[in-house]
Design a protein around this motif. Structure first.
Motif, PDB file in Angstrom:
ATOM      1  N   THR A  33       1.017  -1.274  -0.205  1.00 25.27           N
ATOM      2  CA  THR A  33       0.178   0.592  -0.236  1.00 25.27           C
ATOM      3  C   THR A  33       1.035   0.654   0.105  1.00 25.27           C
ATOM      4  O   THR A  33       2.100   1.643   0.209  1.00 25.27           O
ATOM      5  CB  THR A  33      -0.384  -0.132   1.329  1.00 25.27           C
ATOM      6  OG1 THR A  33       0.163   0.045   2.251  1.00 25.27           O
ATOM      7  CG2 THR A  33      -1.660  -1.398   1.515  1.00 25.27           C
ATOM      8  N   ARG A  34       0.240   2.740  -0.337  1.00 28.58           N
ATOM      9  CA  ARG A  34       1.088   3.302  -0.412  1.00 28.58           C
ATOM     10  C   ARG A  34       1.482   3.998   1.034  1.00 28.58           C
ATOM     11  O   ARG A  34       2.739   4.786   1.463  1.00 28.58           O
ATOM     12  CB  ARG A  34       0.101   5.688  -0.849  1.00 28.58           C
ATOM     13  CG  ARG A  34      -0.055   4.305  -2.390  1.00 28.58           C
ATOM     14  CD  ARG A  34      -0.960   5.647  -2.850  1.00 28.58           C
ATOM     15  NE  ARG A  34      -1.237   5.831  -4.869  1.00 28.58           N
ATOM     16  CZ  ARG A  34      -1.883   5.170  -4.710  1.00 28.58           C
ATOM     17  NH1 ARG A  34      -1.870   4.160  -4.678  1.00 28.58           N
ATOM     18  NH2 ARG A  34      -1.908   5.270  -6.060  1.00 28.58           N
ATOM     19  N   ILE A  48       3.496   0.400  -7.009  1.00 28.84           N
ATOM     20  CA  ILE A  48       1.602   0.245  -7.605  1.00 28.84           C
ATOM     21  C   ILE A  48       1.324  -0.788  -7.091  1.00 28.84           C
ATOM     22  O   ILE A  48       1.823  -1.773  -6.320  1.00 28.84           O
ATOM     23  CB  ILE A  48       1.231   0.070  -8.532  1.00 28.84           C
ATOM     24  CG1 ILE A  48       2.141   0.406 -10.136  1.00 28.84           C
ATOM     25  CG2 ILE A  48       0.089  -0.535  -9.822  1.00 28.84           C
ATOM     26  CD1 ILE A  48       2.679   0.348 -11.553  1.00 28.84           C
ATOM     27  N   PRO A  49       0.030  -0.261  -6.210  1.00 31.48           N
ATOM     28  CA  PRO A  49      -0.354  -1.198  -4.719  1.00 31.48           C
ATOM     29  C   PRO A  49      -1.312  -1.917  -5.293  1.00 31.48           C
ATOM     30  O   PRO A  49      -1.374  -2.056  -6.804  1.00 31.48           O
ATOM     31  CB  PRO A  49      -1.511  -0.864  -3.905  1.00 31.48           C
ATOM     32  CG  PRO A  49      -1.156   0.805  -4.155  1.00 31.48           C
ATOM     33  CD  PRO A  49      -0.249   1.178  -6.066  1.00 31.48           C
ATOM     34  N   ASN A  51      -3.714  -3.635  -5.544  1.00 34.05           N
ATOM     35  CA  ASN A  51      -5.713  -3.159  -5.789  1.00 34.05           C
ATOM     36  C   ASN A  51      -5.672  -3.067  -7.139  1.00 34.05           C
ATOM     37  O   ASN A  51      -6.739  -2.633  -7.110  1.00 34.05           O
ATOM     38  CB  ASN A  51      -6.108  -3.339  -4.600  1.00 34.05           C
ATOM     39  CG  ASN A  51      -6.064  -1.913  -4.099  1.00 34.05           C
ATOM     40  OD1 ASN A  51      -4.723  -1.062  -3.841  1.00 34.05           O
ATOM     41  ND2 ASN A  51      -6.768  -1.159  -3.182  1.00 34.05           N
ATOM     42  N   GLU A  52      -4.566  -1.597  -6.918  1.00 37.58           N
ATOM     43  CA  GLU A  52      -4.721  -1.449  -8.090  1.00 37.58           C
ATOM     44  C   GLU A  52      -3.510  -1.382  -8.856  1.00 37.58           C
ATOM     45  O   GLU A  52      -3.544  -0.555 -10.740  1.00 37.58           O
ATOM     46  CB  GLU A  52      -3.920   0.387  -8.113  1.00 37.58           C
ATOM     47  CG  GLU A  52      -4.861   0.799  -6.536  1.00 37.58           C
ATOM     48  CD  GLU A  52      -3.647   1.864  -6.459  1.00 37.58           C
ATOM     49  OE1 GLU A  52      -3.310   2.482  -7.043  1.00 37.58           O
ATOM     50  OE2 GLU A  52      -4.613   2.989  -4.840  1.00 37.58           O
ATOM     51  N   LEU A  53      -3.248  -2.955  -9.460  1.00 38.92           N
ATOM     52  CA  LEU A  53      -1.931  -3.239 -10.415  1.00 38.92           C
ATOM     53  C   LEU A  53      -2.904  -2.818 -11.756  1.00 38.92           C
ATOM     54  O   LEU A  53      -1.986  -3.124 -12.910  1.00 38.92           O
ATOM     55  CB  LEU A  53      -1.446  -4.146 -10.191  1.00 38.92           C
ATOM     56  CG  LEU A  53      -0.717  -4.528 -11.146  1.00 38.92           C
ATOM     57  CD1 LEU A  53       1.161  -3.834 -11.298  1.00 38.92           C
ATOM     58  CD2 LEU A  53       0.104  -5.909 -10.323  1.00 38.92           C
ATOM     59  N   GLU A  54      -4.184  -3.825 -11.957  1.00 41.69           N
ATOM     60  CA  GLU A  54      -4.068  -3.828 -12.938  1.00 41.69           C
ATOM     61  C   GLU A  54      -4.473  -3.232 -13.836  1.00 41.69           C
ATOM     62  O   GLU A  54      -4.640  -2.162 -14.967  1.00 41.69           O
ATOM     63  CB  GLU A  54      -6.130  -4.903 -13.594  1.00 41.69           C
ATOM     64  CG  GLU A  54      -5.070  -6.676 -12.513  1.00 41.69           C
ATOM     65  CD  GLU A  54      -6.201  -7.095 -13.332  1.00 41.69           C
ATOM     66  OE1 GLU A  54      -6.717  -7.032 -14.722  1.00 41.69           O
ATOM     67  OE2 GLU A  54      -5.566  -7.951 -13.123  1.00 41.69           O
ATOM     68  N   GLN A  55      -5.235  -1.641 -13.080  1.00 42.77           N
ATOM     69  CA  GLN A  55      -5.138  -0.613 -13.766  1.00 42.77           C
ATOM     70  C   GLN A  55      -3.722   0.476 -13.658  1.00 42.77           C
ATOM     71  O   GLN A  55      -3.834   1.403 -14.574  1.00 42.77           O
ATOM     72  CB  GLN A  55      -6.027   1.242 -12.451  1.00 42.77           C
ATOM     73  CG  GLN A  55      -7.988   0.607 -12.149  1.00 42.77           C
ATOM     74  CD  GLN A  55      -7.289  -0.927 -11.127  1.00 42.77           C
ATOM     75  OE1 GLN A  55      -6.778  -1.151 -10.641  1.00 42.77           O
ATOM     76  NE2 GLN A  55      -8.883  -0.868  -9.959  1.00 42.77           N
ATOM     77  N   GLY A  56      -3.592   0.259 -13.805  1.00 47.05           N
ATOM     78  CA  GLY A  56      -1.705   0.887 -12.983  1.00 47.05           C
ATOM     79  C   GLY A  56      -1.105  -0.047 -13.616  1.00 47.05           C
ATOM     80  O   GLY A  56       0.074   0.747 -13.808  1.00 47.05           O
ATOM     81  N   LYS A  59       2.075   1.629 -16.855  1.00 49.08           N
ATOM     82  CA  LYS A  59       3.339   2.286 -16.130  1.00 49.08           C
ATOM     83  C   LYS A  59       4.332   1.702 -16.067  1.00 49.08           C
ATOM     84  O   LYS A  59       5.435   2.350 -16.265  1.00 49.08           O
ATOM     85  CB  LYS A  59       2.627   2.580 -14.485  1.00 49.08           C
ATOM     86  CG  LYS A  59       1.605   3.434 -14.084  1.00 49.08           C
ATOM     87  CD  LYS A  59       1.692   3.928 -12.348  1.00 49.08           C
ATOM     88  CE  LYS A  59       0.820   4.676 -12.147  1.00 49.08           C
ATOM     89  NZ  LYS A  59       0.659   5.150 -10.539  1.00 49.08           N
ATOM     90  N   ARG A  76       1.957 -11.279  -1.859  1.00 51.37           N
ATOM     91  CA  ARG A  76       0.679  -9.858  -2.569  1.00 51.37           C
ATOM     92  C   ARG A  76       1.757  -9.402  -3.862  1.00 51.37           C
ATOM     93  O   ARG A  76       1.668  -9.987  -5.174  1.00 51.37           O
ATOM     94  CB  ARG A  76       1.209  -8.803  -2.025  1.00 51.37           C
ATOM     95  CG  ARG A  76       0.074  -7.950  -1.665  1.00 51.37           C
ATOM     96  CD  ARG A  76      -0.059  -7.008  -0.360  1.00 51.37           C
ATOM     97  NE  ARG A  76       1.383  -6.913   0.261  1.00 51.37           N
ATOM     98  CZ  ARG A  76       0.873  -5.711   1.552  1.00 51.37           C
ATOM     99  NH1 ARG A  76       0.268  -4.880   0.593  1.00 51.37           N
ATOM    100  NH2 ARG A  76       2.061  -6.302   2.158  1.00 51.37           N
TER     101      ARG A  76
END
Length: 107
Positions: A33-34, A48-49, A51-56, A59, A76
């Motif tokens: 997490t951040r 890139i947390p 839970n945000e990897l698919e969207q991020g 990058k 994780r």
């Protein structure tokens, strides 16, 4: 039974992360997490947390560039590795905990 475990967890199977970062321009991807990341991280790593990897994932750009995943313990980062492989990344490694990975890299 001990020789079996030595073979199963041989250090020869562990990539040379220092070489990957120095010579192959690998990305160190920290999926904590951040808040965890702000508490300490590897210099130059990308956060890139999970839970945000698919969207991020955009990058990370170059799917042929090695990606070394890390988190707090390796759980994780293992899931992140699987996501990246399914998305077509070619060289993805689960390095486990970020502190252990940091100890294997040049300072």
């Amino acid at each position: 039974m001990i020789p079996f475990f030595k073979k199963l967890f041989s250090s020869a199977d562990v990539p040379d992360y220092a070489s990957l970062t120095d010579h192959s321009n690998a990305i160190i991807l920290d999926v904590r997490t951040r808040e965890e990341y702000k508490g300490g991280s590897i210099a130059g790593s990308v956060n890139i947390p999970l839970n945000e990897l698919e969207q991020g994932i955009s990058k990370l750009k170059d799917k042929s560039r090695p990606v070394i995943c890390c988190c707090a313990s390796g759980m994780r980062s293992g899931r992140a590795r699987n996501i990246l492989i399914k998305k077509g990344f070619e060289r993805v490694y689960n390095a486990g905990g970020w502190q252990q990975l940091r100890s294997q890299l040049p300072r």
